[in-house]
Enzyme design. Structure first.
Site, PDB file in Angstrom:
ATOM      1  N   GLU A   1       0.844  -1.198   0.000  1.00 44.11           N
ATOM      2  CA  GLU A   1       0.000   0.000   0.000  1.00 44.11           C
ATOM      3  C   GLU A   1       0.876   1.244   0.000  1.00 44.11           C
ATOM      4  O   GLU A   1       1.827   1.342   0.765  1.00 44.11           O
ATOM      5  CB  GLU A   1      -0.907   0.066   1.241  1.00 44.11           C
ATOM      6  CG  GLU A   1      -2.002  -0.962   1.325  1.00 44.11           C
ATOM      7  CD  GLU A   1      -2.829  -0.817   2.610  1.00 44.11           C
ATOM      8  OE1 GLU A   1      -2.942   0.318   3.136  1.00 44.11           O
ATOM      9  OE2 GLU A   1      -3.343  -1.841   3.092  1.00 44.11           O
TER      10      GLU A   1
ATOM     11  N   GLU B   1     -13.414   5.290  -0.577  1.00 47.46           N
ATOM     12  CA  GLU B   1     -14.253   4.461   0.288  1.00 47.46           C
ATOM     13  C   GLU B   1     -14.991   5.383   1.259  1.00 47.46           C
ATOM     14  O   GLU B   1     -14.502   5.686   2.344  1.00 47.46           O
ATOM     15  CB  GLU B   1     -13.406   3.419   1.021  1.00 47.46           C
ATOM     16  CG  GLU B   1     -12.794   2.394   0.084  1.00 47.46           C
ATOM     17  CD  GLU B   1     -12.097   1.266   0.806  1.00 47.46           C
ATOM     18  OE1 GLU B   1     -12.723   0.221   1.070  1.00 47.46           O
ATOM     19  OE2 GLU B   1     -10.901   1.443   1.121  1.00 47.46           O
TER      20      GLU B   1
ATOM     21  N   LYS C   1     -15.804   4.815   5.198  1.00 51.04           N
ATOM     22  CA  LYS C   1     -14.772   4.769   6.231  1.00 51.04           C
ATOM     23  C   LYS C   1     -14.931   5.916   7.219  1.00 51.04           C
ATOM     24  O   LYS C   1     -15.376   7.016   6.859  1.00 51.04           O
ATOM     25  CB  LYS C   1     -13.375   4.813   5.597  1.00 51.04           C
ATOM     26  CG  LYS C   1     -12.968   3.498   4.955  1.00 51.04           C
ATOM     27  CD  LYS C   1     -11.476   3.441   4.741  1.00 51.04           C
ATOM     28  CE  LYS C   1     -11.024   2.025   4.408  1.00 51.04           C
ATOM     29  NZ  LYS C   1      -9.569   1.922   4.294  1.00 51.04           N
TER      30      LYS C   1
ATOM     31  N   GLU D   1      -9.322  10.264   4.865  1.00 51.57           N
ATOM     32  CA  GLU D   1      -9.407   8.799   4.892  1.00 51.57           C
ATOM     33  C   GLU D   1     -10.362   8.274   3.830  1.00 51.57           C
ATOM     34  O   GLU D   1     -10.240   7.135   3.381  1.00 51.57           O
ATOM     35  CB  GLU D   1      -9.860   8.332   6.276  1.00 51.57           C
ATOM     36  CG  GLU D   1      -9.788   6.837   6.504  1.00 51.57           C
ATOM     37  CD  GLU D   1      -8.383   6.285   6.509  1.00 51.57           C
ATOM     38  OE1 GLU D   1      -8.209   5.085   6.254  1.00 51.57           O
ATOM     39  OE2 GLU D   1      -7.435   7.063   6.742  1.00 51.57           O
TER      40      GLU D   1
END
Length: 500
Positions: free
Chosen positions: A265, A319, A322, A328
């Protein structure tokens, strides 16, 4: 005796050739979003972007099926919730392999299993079962004769290295010494690699201005600002390289060598809250494009220059489910309708994620829903856009979201009317992009791929940065080796008969 000498020679050559394949760029596919496209549409985006490696955070059956016959190398994930059961039971591990790996082979090219996600730093109580889980999964692969094709490892955060700079003195947190020692022993014995999650974004913002942002973004720095390890005098052009080197040195502290590091990642958020000024589109575009260029160099960090770095970019989509800070939820390279957030070039193959010369008009992410609905209604009505494709059952109906439908309608209007003054604005809810937003069988007006988008034939194997198929190379090598061994056996037998 002659046969044994030849076998050793051939295996040595194979070892050299199989490790000469360069680094690659992959992508993480998270699913914690409210409007996740169908698996087939996700794979269409991946194929159109010429992505050769993907990492799943679980073993979703829809994704594994959709990835079949594509040649894309797939890393499947054991979730943190599954680690305990697999670590405590060999039978559970065997069932997991049968259901989530063997069932999809060989059509789906599964090449690695990531056990958990940052287990040591996120769920430290599970540390005692982490390596047993890796062992149980490997034994299940051995029982199915799959261990030569599929590697088992466990992604770890940079958090387990308390002081990553200078890299030469970096060591793992001593709290995890026993677990880390067992893990490295396992990786060495199974010829696997260390999975590292390395985020220069966090390294930069959490160090209070200690390092310049250029260092985090791979940007060139003046000689007076260059980062140098005082012990080795190695110069570090990027925080990314320093993080990888810190990991190599932490591994070496256990007297363990020859374990390559793969970055599972890395990335940069493109939007953040008021207190996150560095989460911008420009910074995200700069970081990820420079990361791709860095990997394409096929070189390692200063301490391991001959071991190419491979990296998976985080992540395919935002996303939005989250929790945590705004950033984030904003790491995605693509919107769910398939259009890219910013141009991203795969310089290794002279192609790009967004390489269209045509400007497309799409709905802005986060635009007010009321304004989007008004813009969609106007485009399909007074604007005379052809909105047939976004009706139920038609190619662009799914995903059934206002954002997706508005993007198609806005673009159809814009492509037809821009020559006579039509604009891409729609009360501030639209924006232009050079990236073709087409996906699967949904073709946006103006696309140059109207007859083939999403239906390109599968490659023989993932393309390495050297421009060759690593899978095909190894297949040919093993075929040649097998032929040579058979020939040598025949020759050896004839020699014995003749000499006897």
């Amino acid at each position: 005796m002659m046969l044994k000498v030849w076998i050793r020679s051939v295996l040595l050559i194979l070892g050299i050739l199989s490790t000469s394949v360069g680094g690659y760029v992959g992508i993480n596919i998270g699913t914690d979003l409210s409007n996740l496209p169908a698996a087939s549409d996700v794979v269409a985006i991946i194929k159109a972007s010429q992505i050769t490696h993907v990492r799943l955070f679980d073993a979703d059956s829809h994704m594994l099926t959709a990835l079949s016959d594509t040649g894309i190398e797939v890393m499947v994930g054991v979730t943190n919730e599954e680690v305990l059961g697999i670590g405590e039971s060999a039978a559970v591990a065997a069932a997991w392999i049968n259901n989530n790996v063997a069932a999809y082979l060989p059509s789906t090219n599964i090449t690695a299993i990531a056990v958990g996600s940052e287990v040591l730093s996120s769920i430290p109580n599970a540390a005692p079962v982490l390596v047993p889980a890796m062992n149980n999964l490997h034994k299940a692969l051995v029982a199915s004769n799959l261990n030569y094709n599929i590697k088992v490892s466990a992604p770890q955060s940079m958090d387990i290295i308390p002081k990553p700079f200078p890299p030469s003195t970096a060591t793992f947190n001593s709290t995890w010494n026993s677990t880390v020692f067992q893990m490295l022993k396992f990786l060495k014995s199974t010829n696997s690699y260390f999975m590292l999650n390395a985020y220069p974004y966090y390294g930069y913002i959490n160090n209070g201005g200690l390092f310049p942002i250029d260092y985090a973004l791979f940007r060139p720095m003046s000689s007076v600002k260059q980062i140098v390890d005082p012990n080795t005098l190695f110069h570090y052009d990027s925080m990314f390289d320093a993080m990888v080197d810190a990991t190599y040195n932490s591994i070496s502290a256990f007297n363990t060598s020859s374990i390559p590091v793969v970055v599972t990642e890395s990335g940069w958020p493109w939007f953040g809250g008021a207190n996150e000024p560095d989460a911008t589109v420009d910074n995200a575009e700069t970081f990820n494009n420079n990361l791709i260029r860095r990997v394409s160099n096929d070189s390692g960090p200063p301490s391991q220059p001959t071991i190419p770095i491979s990296a998976y970019i985080y992540e395919l989509f935002n996303e939005d489910k989250k929790s945590g800070p705004v950033s984030e939820r904003n790491w995605g390279l693509f919107f769910p309708n398939g259009s890219s957030v910013y141009p991203l070039g795969l310089t290794t193959s002279n192609n790009s994620f967004g390489n269209s010369s045509v400007a497309f008009c799409i709905a802005r992410q986060g635009a007010e829903s009321g304004k989007l609905q008004s813009g969609l209604s106007w485009a399909c009505g007074q604007g005379q856009a052809n909105c047939t494709a976004i009706q139920s059952g038609k190619p662009c109906y799914l995903p059934d979201t206002l954002q997706n439908h508005a993007s198609f309608a806005y673009n159809d209007y814009y492509q037809k009317m821009k020559s006579i003054g039509g604009t891409c604005d729609f009360d501030g809810t639209a924006m232009t992009t050079k990236s073709d937003p087409s996906y699967g069988s949904c073709i946006f007006t103006g696309s140059s791929n109207s007859s083939s988008f999403g239906f390109s034939p599968p490659a023989l194997g993932p393309v390495s940065p050297l421009g060759k198929s690593s899978k095909l190379q190894l297949h040919v090598l093993w075929s040649l080796t097998f032929t040579m061994l058979i020939t040598l056996q025949v020759v050896d037998v004839h020699i014995h008969i003749f000499c006897g």
